[in-house]
Design an enzyme around this catalytic site. Structure first.
Site, mmCIF file in Angstrom:
data_model
loop_
_atom_site.group_PDB
_atom_site.id
_atom_site.type_symbol
_atom_site.label_atom_id
_atom_site.label_comp_id
_atom_site.label_asym_id
_atom_site.label_seq_id
_atom_site.Cartn_x
_atom_site.Cartn_y
_atom_site.Cartn_z
ATOM 1 N N CYS A 47 0.788 -1.238 0.000
ATOM 2 C CA CYS A 47 0.000 0.000 0.000
ATOM 3 C C CYS A 47 0.825 1.295 0.000
ATOM 4 O O CYS A 47 0.569 2.200 -0.797
ATOM 5 C CB CYS A 47 -0.908 0.075 1.228
ATOM 6 S SG CYS A 47 -1.341 -1.491 1.974
ATOM 7 N N LYS A 50 3.373 1.785 -2.956
ATOM 8 C CA LYS A 50 2.513 1.829 -4.158
ATOM 9 C C LYS A 50 1.855 3.192 -4.297
ATOM 10 O O LYS A 50 1.885 3.812 -5.351
ATOM 11 C CB LYS A 50 1.470 0.713 -4.042
ATOM 12 C CG LYS A 50 0.484 0.565 -5.188
ATOM 13 C CD LYS A 50 -0.710 1.455 -5.147
ATOM 14 C CE LYS A 50 -1.541 1.404 -3.887
ATOM 15 N NZ LYS A 50 -2.262 0.194 -3.683
ATOM 16 N N TYR A 176 -6.226 -5.949 -8.562
ATOM 17 C CA TYR A 176 -5.764 -4.678 -7.985
ATOM 18 C C TYR A 176 -4.356 -4.322 -8.465
ATOM 19 O O TYR A 176 -4.109 -3.232 -8.957
ATOM 20 C CB TYR A 176 -5.676 -4.793 -6.463
ATOM 21 C CG TYR A 176 -6.947 -4.706 -5.675
ATOM 22 C CD1 TYR A 176 -7.289 -3.529 -5.020
ATOM 23 C CD2 TYR A 176 -7.774 -5.803 -5.524
ATOM 24 C CE1 TYR A 176 -8.432 -3.447 -4.240
ATOM 25 C CE2 TYR A 176 -8.925 -5.735 -4.742
ATOM 26 C CZ TYR A 176 -9.247 -4.549 -4.102
ATOM 27 O OH TYR A 176 -10.373 -4.475 -3.328
ATOM 28 N N GLU A 180 -3.263 -1.317 -11.011
ATOM 29 C CA GLU A 180 -2.570 -0.188 -10.388
ATOM 30 C C GLU A 180 -1.201 0.030 -11.027
ATOM 31 O O GLU A 180 -0.822 1.153 -11.363
ATOM 32 C CB GLU A 180 -2.431 -0.414 -8.874
ATOM 33 C CG GLU A 180 -3.778 -0.276 -8.159
ATOM 34 C CD GLU A 180 -3.687 -0.459 -6.651
ATOM 35 O OE1 GLU A 180 -2.662 -0.957 -6.141
ATOM 36 O OE2 GLU A 180 -4.666 -0.098 -5.968
ATOM 37 N N HIS A 435 -20.458 22.631 -3.132
ATOM 38 C CA HIS A 435 -20.303 23.021 -4.527
ATOM 39 C C HIS A 435 -19.090 23.907 -4.721
ATOM 40 O O HIS A 435 -18.861 24.779 -3.892
ATOM 41 C CB HIS A 435 -21.574 23.772 -4.961
ATOM 42 C CG HIS A 435 -21.586 24.094 -6.403
ATOM 43 N ND1 HIS A 435 -21.766 23.132 -7.383
ATOM 44 C CD2 HIS A 435 -21.418 25.273 -7.057
ATOM 45 C CE1 HIS A 435 -21.726 23.715 -8.569
ATOM 46 N NE2 HIS A 435 -21.514 25.007 -8.405
HETATM 47 P P1 NDP Z 1 -6.045 -10.292 -7.451
HETATM 48 O O1 NDP Z 1 -6.572 -11.531 -6.901
HETATM 49 O O2 NDP Z 1 -6.743 -9.002 -7.200
HETATM 50 O O3 NDP Z 1 -5.903 -10.437 -9.030
HETATM 51 C C1 NDP Z 1 -5.167 -11.496 -9.609
HETATM 52 C C2 NDP Z 1 -5.327 -11.385 -11.101
HETATM 53 O O4 NDP Z 1 -4.476 -12.327 -11.740
HETATM 54 C C3 NDP Z 1 -6.743 -11.685 -11.573
HETATM 55 O O5 NDP Z 1 -7.029 -10.830 -12.642
HETATM 56 C C4 NDP Z 1 -6.645 -13.144 -12.014
HETATM 57 O O6 NDP Z 1 -7.550 -13.453 -13.029
HETATM 58 C C5 NDP Z 1 -5.247 -13.170 -12.577
HETATM 59 N N1 NDP Z 1 -4.626 -14.494 -12.513
HETATM 60 C C6 NDP Z 1 -4.604 -15.363 -11.474
HETATM 61 N N2 NDP Z 1 -3.885 -16.457 -11.787
HETATM 62 C C7 NDP Z 1 -3.445 -16.294 -13.046
HETATM 63 C C8 NDP Z 1 -2.669 -17.065 -13.929
HETATM 64 N N3 NDP Z 1 -2.193 -18.250 -13.571
HETATM 65 N N4 NDP Z 1 -2.427 -16.593 -15.168
HETATM 66 C C9 NDP Z 1 -2.911 -15.385 -15.549
HETATM 67 N N5 NDP Z 1 -3.647 -14.595 -14.757
HETATM 68 C C10 NDP Z 1 -3.915 -15.042 -13.521
HETATM 69 O O7 NDP Z 1 -4.540 -10.262 -6.954
HETATM 70 P P2 NDP Z 1 -3.426 -9.143 -6.992
HETATM 71 O O8 NDP Z 1 -2.172 -9.886 -7.128
HETATM 72 O O9 NDP Z 1 -3.760 -8.076 -7.972
HETATM 73 O O10 NDP Z 1 -3.547 -8.508 -5.540
HETATM 74 C C11 NDP Z 1 -3.539 -9.353 -4.377
HETATM 75 C C12 NDP Z 1 -4.437 -8.804 -3.312
HETATM 76 O O11 NDP Z 1 -3.814 -7.713 -2.683
HETATM 77 C C13 NDP Z 1 -5.761 -8.256 -3.823
HETATM 78 O O12 NDP Z 1 -6.732 -9.246 -3.903
HETATM 79 C C14 NDP Z 1 -6.114 -7.218 -2.819
HETATM 80 O O13 NDP Z 1 -6.909 -7.789 -1.823
HETATM 81 C C15 NDP Z 1 -4.784 -6.767 -2.272
HETATM 82 N N6 NDP Z 1 -4.452 -5.443 -2.800
HETATM 83 C C16 NDP Z 1 -5.219 -4.379 -2.440
HETATM 84 C C17 NDP Z 1 -4.948 -3.143 -2.949
HETATM 85 C C18 NDP Z 1 -5.818 -1.985 -2.585
HETATM 86 O O14 NDP Z 1 -6.537 -2.053 -1.599
HETATM 87 N N7 NDP Z 1 -5.797 -0.887 -3.359
HETATM 88 C C19 NDP Z 1 -3.819 -2.899 -3.837
HETATM 89 C C20 NDP Z 1 -3.099 -4.085 -4.160
HETATM 90 C C21 NDP Z 1 -3.406 -5.297 -3.644
HETATM 91 P P3 NDP Z 1 -9.091 -13.877 -12.743
HETATM 92 O O15 NDP Z 1 -9.879 -12.621 -12.679
HETATM 93 O O16 NDP Z 1 -9.412 -14.703 -13.929
HETATM 94 O O17 NDP Z 1 -9.081 -14.653 -11.476
#
Ligand code: NDP
Length: 447
Positions: A47, A50, A176, A180, A435
């Site tokens: 966080c 980032k 996410y 981002e 406003h």
């Molecule tokens: P997420 O779970 O948000 O997203 C993972 C992404 O990767 C999805 O789009 C998923 O696709 C894809 N994916 C998963 N496995 C594969 C694969 N084998 N090949 C290709 N694509 C794949 O995880 P992140 O890593 O982005 O973030 C982890 C967590 O950290 C988040 O869930 C969040 O809770 C937290 N976070 C919060 C933030 C905030 O509050 N602003 C900022 C950053 C992280 P599909 O949709 O098909 O599953």
């Protein structure tokens, strides 16, 4: 039986630090072990850095916008190493603050890896300690699939320490972190591509917001590849040559895999105390965060409920109060607001339109709209802001609020309080707006 400690916390991330501090303040004898930097993922490789990079990446666009307001802004350039150095200094400052918080609370800190050796014992370096209760707060680690050339990709951890800004950048993943970092790197000047395996990223968020973010990111010339999968990566003299399953090859200087995170339990010795994991490898806990071993608790990303810092804080606080205080309000997982610091950012609380319709059928009314935010009217930015409110017709209850655009995160935090308090659409309607702001749109939405 007497123990060395009342509470031994493994992991000084968001959940662990909060829980150990509160427990110590409630009079418990507490130790915390951390094998890496104080503050865990959020402070060191999540966080905080980032958001600093998000701020950094907005400047290019803002300098450009400034010219619309009469400023002369020629000769702009980014000093990447200065950015990273300043970011590192800030993180080091926060590491010290976390250490200070624990020291002042009387928590003993072991800067090393701890492993569980039994229901009431922990090994830390070459010392073994006993504890009445143990808290596992070890967080998560990035998950990267294995494929031909996967050794050339990096995770979000490494993104914060790159020696130079990659000219051509690919991020794989549509969650996410993927969205981002696509915004960050594009804003800083990298030619940016995002590859996502399905037809639209940000799965789980409101569909119109997902489309809105897709369109806005496209306007910023981020190359969004949907229904796209990397098949292999080869390192060449020119960079990393990425082959896509759907056809085509492209060369990038850096490839980030943002494909989710997994609970960090490897080698932690949990099996020695009979702590059970679920099918995804997360520590199984009951409503009070107790694992299958009655003296061992777990909170945060390692239980894989909601991977968000404020949730880990709430869980850590609950356990400390439950064990050493007079009880505490339960962690309320309803209506958790969240923001994605995409560009523009998007924030949300409550139900998506799809979920609301699944739950209430035709008893749902949607108010939405998009507009050009006032800040941009003197600039040539075409970025828009989108607001959306989902209301249950029969009760007038506001079920969900979604926003994409400037300041969405700041605005939705306040909206979350209103929803928690059970606000009805009529309450929004009788509230006077401020406003001119973007937030006033939420109190002026009419049929
Ligand atoms: P997420 O779970 O948000 O997203 C993972 C992404 O990767 C999805 O789009 C998923 O696709 C894809 N994916 C998963 N496995 C594969 C694969 N084998 N090949 C290709 N694509 C794949 O995880 P992140 O890593 O982005 O973030 C982890 C967590 O950290 C988040 O869930 C969040 O809770 C937290 N976070 C919060 C933030 C905030 O509050 N602003 C900022 C950053 C992280 P599909 O949709 O098909 O599953």
């Amino acid at each position: 039986m007497s123990f060395d400690y009342d509470y031994f916390v493994i992991g000084a991330g968001s959940g662990g630090v909060r829980s150990s501090r509160i427990a110590a303040q409630l009079g418990a004898k507490v130790a915390v072990a951390e094998e890496s930097f104080m503050g865990g993922t959020c402070v060191n490789v999540g966080c905080v850095p980032k958001k600093l990079l998000v701020y950094a990446s907005h400047f290019m666009e803002e300098f450009h916008m400034a010219s619309g307001y009469g400023w002369n802004v020629d000769d702009i350039s980014l000093d990447w190493s200065k950015l990273i150095k300043n970011k590192d200094q800030e993180i080091a400052r926060l590491n010290k603050i976390y250490q200070g918080i624990l020291d002042r609370a009387g928590v003993e800190v072991f800067p090393e890896r701890a492993v569980v050796t039994g229901p009431n014992s922990v090994k830390c370096g070459d010392k073994e300690f006993t504890a009445k209760y143990i808290l596992v707060a070890t967080g998560g680690r990035p998950t990267i699939p294995t494929f031909s050339g996967s050794e050339h990709v990096i995770s979000s951890n490494e993104m914060f320490y790159l020696e130079e800004l990659p000219k051509r950048f690919l991020v794989v993943g549509g969650g996410y972190i993927g969205v981002e970092f696509a915004g960050i790197m594009n804003g800083l000047g990298s030619k940016t591509t995002l590859s996502y395996r399905r037809d639209l990223f940000l799965r789980g968020f409101d569909d119109s917001m997902r489309t809105f973010i897709r369109d806005e990111m496209t306007k910023k010339e981020i190359d969004l590849k949907f229904n796209s999968n990397v098949s292999s990566i080869v390192k060449t003299d020119d960079g990393l040559e990425v082959s896509f399953e759907e056809g085509g090859k492209e060369v990038f200087d850096q490839v980030l895999y943002a494909t989710g995170r997994h609970p960090y339990v490897q080698g932690l010795g949990l099996e020695t105390a009979g702590v059970e994991l679920d099918e995804k490898g997360a520590v199984k806990v009951d409503a009070k965060f107790k694992t299958s071993c009655p003296s061992i608790y777990a909170v945060g990303d390692v239980i894989d409920r909601v991977q968000l810092t404020p949730v880990a804080l709430a869980e850590g606080m609950f356990v400390a109060h439950d064990l050493f205080g007079n009880g505490f309000r339960e962690v309320d997982y309803e209506l958790i607001p969240t923001a994605i610091f995409s560009q523009p950012e998007m924030a949300t609380v409550g139900l998506t339109e799809t979920k609301a319709r699944e739950k209430f059928g035709d008893d749902v009314k949607v108010y939405d709209g998009s507009f050009r935010p006032m800040k941009l009217v003197l600039t040539d930015s075409e970025e828009r802001t989108m607001v959306k409110m989902i209301v249950r017709k029969s009760t007038d209850e506001v079920l969900g609020i979604h926003m994409g655009g400037l300041y969405s995160g700041e605005i939705i935090q306040g909206m979350a309080v209103a929803l928690k308090a059970g606000a009805k659409k009529e309450d929004f309607d009788r509230t006077i707006g401020i406003h001119p702001t973007s937030a006033e749109e939420f109190v002026t939405m009419r049929d």
